[in-house]
Design a protein around this motif. Sequence first.
Motif, PDB file in Angstrom:
ATOM      1  N   SER A 160      -4.142  14.211   7.592  1.00 14.36           N
ATOM      2  CA  SER A 160      -3.234  13.271   8.246  1.00 14.36           C
ATOM      3  C   SER A 160      -2.857  13.819   9.616  1.00 14.36           C
ATOM      4  O   SER A 160      -2.849  15.034   9.829  1.00 14.36           O
ATOM      5  N   GLN A 161      -2.550  12.916  10.538  1.00 14.77           N
ATOM      6  CA  GLN A 161      -2.227  13.332  11.910  1.00 14.77           C
ATOM      7  C   GLN A 161      -0.809  12.889  12.269  1.00 14.77           C
ATOM      8  O   GLN A 161      -0.477  11.707  12.157  1.00 14.77           O
ATOM      9  N   ILE A 199     -10.542   8.451   7.515  1.00 14.84           N
ATOM     10  CA  ILE A 199      -9.997   9.280   6.443  1.00 14.84           C
ATOM     11  C   ILE A 199      -8.623   9.806   6.826  1.00 14.84           C
ATOM     12  O   ILE A 199      -7.686   9.820   6.016  1.00 14.84           O
ATOM     13  N   SER A 200      -8.483  10.227   8.072  1.00 19.97           N
ATOM     14  CA  SER A 200      -7.183  10.679   8.570  1.00 19.97           C
ATOM     15  C   SER A 200      -6.167   9.543   8.512  1.00 19.97           C
ATOM     16  O   SER A 200      -4.996   9.743   8.160  1.00 19.97           O
ATOM     17  N   SER A 224      -2.645   9.410   6.556  1.00 17.02           N
ATOM     18  CA  SER A 224      -1.430   9.198   7.343  1.00 17.02           C
ATOM     19  C   SER A 224      -0.662   7.983   6.827  1.00 17.02           C
ATOM     20  O   SER A 224       0.567   8.008   6.707  1.00 17.02           O
ATOM     21  N   LEU A 225      -1.378   6.902   6.515  1.00 19.98           N
ATOM     22  CA  LEU A 225      -0.747   5.683   5.993  1.00 19.98           C
ATOM     23  C   LEU A 225      -0.083   5.940   4.655  1.00 19.98           C
ATOM     24  O   LEU A 225       1.023   5.449   4.381  1.00 19.98           O
ATOM     25  N   THR A 226      -0.749   6.734   3.811  1.00 18.31           N
ATOM     26  CA  THR A 226      -0.189   7.060   2.502  1.00 18.31           C
ATOM     27  C   THR A 226       1.136   7.809   2.662  1.00 18.31           C
ATOM     28  O   THR A 226       2.112   7.531   1.956  1.00 18.31           O
ATOM     29  N   VAL A 283      -3.535   1.746   0.592  1.00 18.28           N
ATOM     30  CA  VAL A 283      -4.851   1.268   1.035  1.00 18.28           C
ATOM     31  C   VAL A 283      -5.660   0.969  -0.221  1.00 18.28           C
ATOM     32  O   VAL A 283      -5.801   1.826  -1.100  1.00 18.28           O
ATOM     33  N   PRO A 284      -6.181  -0.252  -0.377  1.00 15.28           N
ATOM     34  CA  PRO A 284      -6.212  -1.371   0.563  1.00 15.28           C
ATOM     35  C   PRO A 284      -5.135  -2.434   0.314  1.00 15.28           C
ATOM     36  O   PRO A 284      -5.166  -3.476   0.945  1.00 15.28           O
ATOM     37  N   ASN A 285      -4.211  -2.196  -0.632  1.00 15.70           N
ATOM     38  CA  ASN A 285      -3.231  -3.227  -0.994  1.00 15.70           C
ATOM     39  C   ASN A 285      -2.425  -3.709   0.204  1.00 15.70           C
ATOM     40  O   ASN A 285      -2.231  -4.916   0.403  1.00 15.70           O
TER      41      ASN A 285
END
Length: 355
Positions: free
Chosen positions: A231-232, A262-263, A267-269, A275-277
């Motif tokens: 993650s960034q 992938i990053s 990061s979203l998590t 993802v993808p919901n």
Amino acid sequence: MKLDDIARLAGVSKAAVSLALNGKPGIGPETRERILQIANEHGYQPKTKTAPRDQQAGSITFLVFANSGIVLEQYYQQPFFRELIHFIEERCRAHGYSLLFSSVDMLNVQEGIRKVTDEKRSDGVILLGTNLNKELLEQVTDSMSTPFVVLDTCFETLPIPFIQINNVMGGYQAGKHLCGLGHRDIGYIASDIRIRNFDDRRVGFMQALRETRVELDEEKVFSVAPTILSSQDELKKQLSAYLDKGLALPAALFCECDYIAISAIKSLTELGFRVPNDVSVVGFDNISEAMIVSPELTTVHVEKERMAHLAVDLLIESIVSGAAVTSKIMVDTQFIERMSSRAPAPATATSLANG
């Protein structure tokens, strides 16, 4: 039972299967054990290879201009280049050539090229062109004294042999996929380091959106480092700033490479999105890690084995004939749909229709 079958059953790339079966490094012990177990269970028998020549026909140098941007000093550990090198080495060996490795300082191109061609006494050079611009390649042309082929970029006006990905096609396939799923609220995560490949991917992606009459709001374009798999903080900062404006996260994101994708998933998590919901994510390259990340990544498959074989064959043709072969070959991509993309949620689709 073929390598492709073992790769499918093990959930890994064909390159990973080859590494496991040949006892080479580059994959984890658990992955190696799983591959070998599947091979044994299905009675896999490797094809008998043609007997090697009494003497090597010669040597080919894989030449890299490493920097801190796209092609790192440890480029051989980067998934895309690791797979590409494996297939190049395999093809060279099949033709009786050994493969040498060398890198050049981008600040002193001409001297570096001369040193490589003189000291290595290589019959030919495969130059990784991923991070090279037109001006630098012109310097290479002036300095190279042996046959060479440039891999993974292309400049149409230069009299140089190139083997290139059809990046425009790949970007187009990604755009058509998202639009075909019903997405209209689409975002874009670009590399903060620009190369020809990324620019072409954006061209293809935008073409697909235009054909579907979907607009890409510049406010939904983000930019991050292209070589980080974790993650960034920078991406989380940009996404948080976007959300702080009261804007809804785009329902789908196209990323210029799998590293970024992938990053982005990680990061979203961490930001609390699924993802993808909540948001679909699509990458580009189909590196082996694309099947390890959760959810498995929808991406554009690059025919790395095909590109490697073409580069070696074209170079050997030039070496044997003694004539410069300046063909430019573009290799098409294939779209791979996995679990990181889906149609937008009904509520999102309804609100878009009402808007």
